[in-house]
Design an enzyme around this catalytic site. Structure first.
Site, PDB file in Angstrom:
ATOM      1  N   THR A   1      -8.697  -4.003  -1.401  1.00  0.00           N
ATOM      2  CA  THR A   1      -9.448  -5.211  -1.710  1.00  0.00           C
ATOM      3  C   THR A   1     -10.530  -5.463  -0.672  1.00  0.00           C
ATOM      4  O   THR A   1     -11.637  -5.860  -0.993  1.00  0.00           O
ATOM      5  CB  THR A   1      -8.497  -6.431  -1.784  1.00  0.00           C
ATOM      6  OG1 THR A   1      -7.524  -6.156  -2.782  1.00  0.00           O
ATOM      7  CG2 THR A   1      -9.227  -7.706  -2.142  1.00  0.00           C
TER       8      THR A   1
ATOM      9  N   HIS B   1      -4.103  -2.260  -6.182  1.00  0.00           N
ATOM     10  CA  HIS B   1      -3.507  -0.950  -6.422  1.00  0.00           C
ATOM     11  C   HIS B   1      -4.638   0.024  -6.679  1.00  0.00           C
ATOM     12  O   HIS B   1      -5.557  -0.290  -7.425  1.00  0.00           O
ATOM     13  CB  HIS B   1      -2.664  -0.961  -7.685  1.00  0.00           C
ATOM     14  CG  HIS B   1      -1.486  -1.856  -7.617  1.00  0.00           C
ATOM     15  ND1 HIS B   1      -0.556  -1.777  -6.617  1.00  0.00           N
ATOM     16  CD2 HIS B   1      -1.081  -2.829  -8.443  1.00  0.00           C
ATOM     17  CE1 HIS B   1       0.375  -2.690  -6.835  1.00  0.00           C
ATOM     18  NE2 HIS B   1       0.081  -3.338  -7.930  1.00  0.00           N
TER      19      HIS B   1
ATOM     20  N   GLY C   1       1.668   2.938  -2.642  1.00  0.00           N
ATOM     21  CA  GLY C   1       1.345   3.803  -3.782  1.00  0.00           C
ATOM     22  C   GLY C   1       2.033   3.314  -5.053  1.00  0.00           C
ATOM     23  O   GLY C   1       2.300   4.095  -5.965  1.00  0.00           O
TER      24      GLY C   1
ATOM     25  N   ASP D   1       0.815  -1.225   0.000  1.00  0.00           N
ATOM     26  CA  ASP D   1       0.000   0.000   0.000  1.00  0.00           C
ATOM     27  C   ASP D   1       0.846   1.272   0.000  1.00  0.00           C
ATOM     28  O   ASP D   1       0.454   2.296   0.560  1.00  0.00           O
ATOM     29  CB  ASP D   1      -0.944   0.050   1.219  1.00  0.00           C
ATOM     30  CG  ASP D   1      -1.741  -1.221   1.353  1.00  0.00           C
ATOM     31  OD1 ASP D   1      -2.219  -1.707   0.321  1.00  0.00           O
ATOM     32  OD2 ASP D   1      -1.901  -1.727   2.481  1.00  0.00           O
TER      33      ASP D   1
HETATM   34  P1  GDP Z   1      -0.345   0.183  -3.814  1.00  0.00           P
HETATM   35  O1  GDP Z   1      -0.957  -1.151  -3.588  1.00  0.00           O
HETATM   36  O2  GDP Z   1       1.088   0.226  -3.410  1.00  0.00           O
HETATM   37  O3  GDP Z   1      -0.580   0.716  -5.181  1.00  0.00           O
HETATM   38  O4  GDP Z   1      -1.048   1.181  -2.820  1.00  0.00           O
HETATM   39  P2  GDP Z   1      -2.534   1.685  -2.685  1.00  0.00           P
HETATM   40  O5  GDP Z   1      -3.415   1.290  -3.764  1.00  0.00           O
HETATM   41  O6  GDP Z   1      -2.954   1.427  -1.287  1.00  0.00           O
HETATM   42  O7  GDP Z   1      -2.266   3.246  -2.897  1.00  0.00           O
HETATM   43  C1  GDP Z   1      -2.192   4.100  -1.917  1.00  0.00           C
HETATM   44  C2  GDP Z   1      -3.296   5.110  -1.960  1.00  0.00           C
HETATM   45  O8  GDP Z   1      -2.691   6.383  -1.914  1.00  0.00           O
HETATM   46  C3  GDP Z   1      -4.183   5.162  -3.193  1.00  0.00           C
HETATM   47  O9  GDP Z   1      -5.459   5.577  -2.795  1.00  0.00           O
HETATM   48  C4  GDP Z   1      -3.519   6.220  -4.075  1.00  0.00           C
HETATM   49  O10 GDP Z   1      -4.416   6.898  -4.938  1.00  0.00           O
HETATM   50  C5  GDP Z   1      -3.021   7.157  -3.047  1.00  0.00           C
HETATM   51  N1  GDP Z   1      -1.793   7.866  -3.365  1.00  0.00           N
HETATM   52  C6  GDP Z   1      -0.698   7.427  -4.041  1.00  0.00           C
HETATM   53  N2  GDP Z   1       0.255   8.377  -4.022  1.00  0.00           N
HETATM   54  C7  GDP Z   1      -0.252   9.423  -3.306  1.00  0.00           C
HETATM   55  C8  GDP Z   1       0.266  10.684  -2.899  1.00  0.00           C
HETATM   56  O11 GDP Z   1       1.396  11.055  -3.176  1.00  0.00           O
HETATM   57  N3  GDP Z   1      -0.559  11.475  -2.154  1.00  0.00           N
HETATM   58  C9  GDP Z   1      -1.820  11.095  -1.787  1.00  0.00           C
HETATM   59  N4  GDP Z   1      -2.541  11.923  -1.055  1.00  0.00           N
HETATM   60  N5  GDP Z   1      -2.321   9.901  -2.136  1.00  0.00           N
HETATM   61  C10 GDP Z   1      -1.553   9.096  -2.881  1.00  0.00           C
END
Ligand code: GDP
Length: 432
Positions: free
Chosen positions: A303, A40, A14, A12
């Site tokens: 998920t 993601h 990002g 998670d």
């Molecule tokens: P992943 O599995 O590593 O892709 O992680 P997630 O799907 O949990 O992504 C993390 C969350 O943070 C998602 O809702 C993204 O849209 C959001 N996100 C990613 N980068 C950033 C950021 O730089 N700032 C903010 N505020 N949200 C972000």
């Protein structure tokens, strides 16, 4: 050229956003491990999407999206995801599925549920997607490869019957549930075959040609180092390898082709499910505030919707996470979220048996590790929209530079918002 985008924390971080961003210039995006147990979240011009199995390159018409042999392939979920994005206006992406990928069988999902039920309070907090039973069967050599669907009816039926004999003993005597019906399983597999037939191919040979043609290939990891089955917080890990090295195995390319390893690191910590989490915030109010403000719309599982456990940035775990990935670049994400804090604790060491260490230990020792914090001043403002490193508030730059020094890997990208263009590129002093 092959680049990998992987997580250096608990997942998670990002990765979806960073992959989606880099996929704009990639010819191929590959998923190489894991299944639909994590997701993601991607926000782009088509809307907001939670992808579980589809590679994050599906939003680019010119990108080929590959499901590698290392993935736990849930065929109905993959098809539903595909339908879902197309129904929201995304042009139908090019998808290739490895003929060597193995299939999540309906009974894998049931075994996952039944085992969690049996363990009760001692459960793993599984997402019940069938991942652990799937990988157990794969290594016990009783899994079903995609290519098996094209085997003769007789051979496939024989294999199903033989596996069912073994599974049914457990179903009947351990779980007291109904037995597997081989005929029904066969019929399900035939439906799966029809669904994926247009996409199946010899992925390693496709990638061999792509490499010869000098294409840019992006490997997309799921979860993060600390959930790696070998190097993570075993046994509270996932059942596959989340490190970039596995990228070569999980799609069939030579390891030396992976030239750039981008470890995605979040500006604070979060972890889903049980397991050791040294820098966890135990003050429920403080944790909840960060959870609500975190990510894009809160830190809840993509998920499962489960609230994530929240923590301060952990330099010990992240240094280890980056080291195991073989990091060439760190993408530091979700930094904008921390703008509300007056001061920000950062975990710089673990105290174990009265001694402070900066090396991430085995699980047995993690259990008694206490975080050693240094507190940094916050920047108390909104940094979203900033595109140049020098324009970030001084305390924000100090936070980044402090963390970079402690983790020992160059932070070359800073993400300050969920959208594709919310990114600041930076020349790190750690880059030669
Ligand atoms: P992943 O599995 O590593 O892709 O992680 P997630 O799907 O949990 O992504 C993390 C969350 O943070 C998602 O809702 C993204 O849209 C959001 N996100 C990613 N980068 C950033 C950021 O730089 N700032 C903010 N505020 N949200 C972000």
């Amino acid at each position: 050229m092959v680049k990998a985008v992987v997580g250096a924390n608990w997942g998670d971080e990002g990765k979806g956003k960073i992959t989606d961003m880099l996929a704009q210039n990639a010819d191929v995006v590959v998923r190489f491990q894991g299944g639909a147990n994590a997701g993601h979240t991607i926000k782009n011009r088509y809307g907001k999407f939670a992808l579980h199995t589809l590679p994050s390159g599906v939003f680019n018409e010119n990108t080929v999206n590959i499901i590698g042999n290392g993935v736990a392939l849930n065929i109905p979920i993959l098809m539903k995801e595909l339908e879902d994005i197309v129904s929201k206006g995304v042009p139908k992406p090019v998808i290739l599925i490895s003929e060597r990928a193995q299939i999540i069988m309906p009974y894998h999902i049931k075994f996952d549920e039944y085992e969690e039920e049996r363990l009760g309070g001692r459960s793993f907090g599984s997402t019940k997607s069938g991942i652990a039973p799937f990988y157990s069967d794969k290594f016990a050599k009783i899994g079903f490869q995609v290519s098996d669907l094209w085997d003769s009816e007789k051979a496939l039926m024989q294999k199903i019957e033989s596996v069912s004999v073994q599974k049914n003993v457990l179903l009947e005597h351990l779980y007291h549930k109904s037995a597997i019906d081989p005929e029904e399983t066969f019929a399900t597999l035939m439906k799966y075959k029809e669904m994926i037939a247009p996409y199946v191919c010899d992925v390693s040979s496709f990638l061999y040609d792509a490499l010869k043609a000098d294409k840019t290939i992006l490997l997309e990891g799921q979860l993060g180092t600390l959930k790696d089955c070998d190097h993570g917080i075993y046994p509270m890990v996932t059942s596959s390898n989340t490190i970039a090295a596995y990228g070569a195995v999980g799609c069939g390319i030579p390891p030396y082709e992976i030239k750039q390893i981008i470890s995605v690191v979040k500006a604070y910590s979060s972890s889903v499910g049980a397991g050791e989490f040294v820098s966890e915030i135990h003050d429920e109010e403080a944790a909840d505030e960060l959870r609500r403000r975190g990510g894009d719309g809160g830190e809840y599982g993509a998920t499962t919707g489960r609230p994530r456990r929240m923590g301060w940035f952990d330099c010990v775990a992240t240094h280890y996470g980056c080291r195991l990935q073989g990091t060439t670049d760190v993408a530091f994400t979700v930094l904008d979220v921390l703008g509300y804090l007056d001061e920000i604790p950062v975990c710089v060491g673990y105290e174990i048996d009265g001694k402070v260490t900066k090396e991430f230990p085995v699980t047995r020792l993690l259990r008694c590790a206490k975080p050693v914090y240094e507190t940094l001043p916050g920047w108390n403002c909104d940094i979203s929209g900033i595109r140049e490193y020098e324009k970030l508030p001084e305390n924000c730059r100090k936070y980044i530079e402090f963390i970079e020094k402690h983790i020992g890997y160059p932070i070359t990208m800073i993400s300050n918002g969920p959208a594709r263009d919310d990114i600041i590129y930076r020349r790190s002093p750690l880059n030669k």
